[in-house]
Design a protein around this motif. Structure first.
Motif, PDB file in Angstrom:
ATOM      1  N   THR A 196       5.173 -34.524  39.724  1.00 17.08           N
ATOM      2  CA  THR A 196       3.744 -34.519  40.064  1.00 17.08           C
ATOM      3  C   THR A 196       3.551 -34.611  41.566  1.00 17.08           C
ATOM      4  O   THR A 196       4.182 -35.448  42.230  1.00 17.08           O
ATOM      5  CB  THR A 196       3.037 -35.703  39.383  1.00 17.08           C
ATOM      6  OG1 THR A 196       3.252 -35.629  37.970  1.00 17.08           O
ATOM      7  CG2 THR A 196       1.544 -35.675  39.663  1.00 17.08           C
ATOM      8  N   GLU A 213       2.016 -35.869  44.766  1.00 12.13           N
ATOM      9  CA  GLU A 213       1.295 -37.088  45.146  1.00 12.13           C
ATOM     10  C   GLU A 213       0.440 -36.896  46.386  1.00 12.13           C
ATOM     11  O   GLU A 213      -0.610 -37.554  46.537  1.00 12.13           O
ATOM     12  CB  GLU A 213       2.291 -38.226  45.392  1.00 12.13           C
ATOM     13  CG  GLU A 213       3.002 -38.693  44.135  1.00 12.13           C
ATOM     14  CD  GLU A 213       3.842 -39.933  44.376  1.00 12.13           C
ATOM     15  OE1 GLU A 213       3.972 -40.741  43.436  1.00 12.13           O
ATOM     16  OE2 GLU A 213       4.378 -40.097  45.493  1.00 12.13           O
ATOM     17  N   GLY A 247      -1.931 -34.454  42.166  1.00 12.38           N
ATOM     18  CA  GLY A 247      -2.132 -34.455  40.729  1.00 12.38           C
ATOM     19  C   GLY A 247      -1.585 -33.226  40.020  1.00 12.38           C
ATOM     20  O   GLY A 247      -1.452 -33.225  38.788  1.00 12.38           O
TER      21      GLY A 247
END
Length: 328
Positions: free
Chosen positions: A70, A72, A84
């Motif tokens: 993911t 950040e 995200g």
């Protein structure tokens, strides 16, 4: 945000025992960079080459060329990713064996929701390799015949499926009857056990003495001359790896003697160096996976802490399909 992340490094070239797990500060992304928190990391032969010194690096250095996780944070100028986002990559510089890192954003790709993080970590280097082998190296069309070594390995199983999806006949080689069966299950037209058969002679038999249009060979020294002998006149030899060691002292005149053959030694990282090309290649790969044409088979999982054993298993050729390092 700045914190510490477990990271695998080497301080000297050598065997798997040189791999060390340390804590490193992650930091913040600068212009053109992203900070990514990994869910899983991929394992590839290039990692072993870098560790051993076959592909020397300035030391100390982190290892690993692909992962998924993911986003950040993003640095200035990064517009194709946002905090995200789910993402995956195969990219230089090495450093993917870690919990989190800051890295260049250009080769990091947004991962479709339909593809898991484990699949993303397992597929990027090998899948993008197959993409350039079939679409960017030499023209291939439905009805052509390809010889693919190590057809039950990580790249091989993707290649078997990719070839079938495009009407290309793929003849594989593998080191056991079980591995041959696996390649056949994934779309190979035939697979030869090189431990029990004269595979080059068998290729000739399977092609009515004509030879194949293209050989895709990641094994290197042990298969190189047999691969050339398996080509039809004007055929293309793609040497894209050195699993058995590098090819030394090759006389270029042999290509003429064996039928005006063509030979290339590409690398993935040349093909994905351009941001737009990388994203386009990844889009094709993602499309194959989402459509079900290519299924990512993960047969080995090792915790990050067991990375040395993962390297030993890979180098001993005891793996099939994909191998990943898990986190958490």
């Amino acid at each position: 945000m700045s914190d510490m992340a477990k990271t695998v490094i080497i301080e000297e070239h050598g065997g798997p025992e040189t791999l060390k797990l340390v804590e490193r500060e992650v930091g913040e992304p600068g212009p053109g960079e992203v900070r990514i928190r990994h869910a899983a990391c991929g394992l590839n032969f290039i990692d072993c080459y870098q560790r051993s010194g076959l592909y020397p690096m300035t030391l100390p250095h982190a290892l690993g060329m692909e992962a998924a996780g993911t986003i950040e944070a993003v640095g200035e100028g990064v517009v194709h990713l946002a905090p995200g986002d789910r993402a995956a990559y195969s990219s230089a510089p090495p450093g993917a064996y870690c919990e989190a890192r800051v890295m260049p954003a250009a080769q990091v790709c947004k991962l479709p929701d339909a593809i898991s993080f484990e699949e993303g970590a397992a597929m990027m280097l090998k899948g993008l390799t197959v993409q350039y082998l079939f679409h960017r190296t030499t023209p291939l069309k439905a009805g052509d015949t390809v010889l693919f070594h190590a057809a039950a390995g990580g790249v091989g199983l993707i290649a078997c499926q990719w070839a079938k999806s495009e009407g290309i006949r793929l003849i594989g080689t593998a080191g056991s009857d079980a591995k041959c069966a696996l390649a056949l299950e994934h779309g190979a037209d035939a697979c030869i056990n090189y431990a029990t058969e004269d595979w080059a002679a068998k290729v000739r038999e399977l092609t009515d003495g004509k030879g194949v249009d293209v050989v895709m060979d990641s094994v290197g020294k042990d298969t190189f001359m047999g691969s050339l002998d398996s080509l039809k006149p004007l055929g293309m030899m793609i040497s894209f790896g050195n699993a058995s060691g590098p090819v030394d002292n090759f006389n270029l005149g042999i290509l003429g003697q064996k039928g005006s053959l063509k030979l290339t030694r590409p690398t993935l990282f040349t093909h994905i160096a351009d941001h737009s090309a990388c994203q386009e290649m990844a889009g094709m790969l993602f499309g194959k996976v989402v459509a079900g044409d290519v299924k990512i088979r993960i047969d080995q999982r090792f915790p990050l802490e067991d990375v040395a054993e993962a390297h030993r298993t890979l180098e001993a050729r005891r793996t099939t399909g994909q191998t990943i390092l898990t986190l958490g």
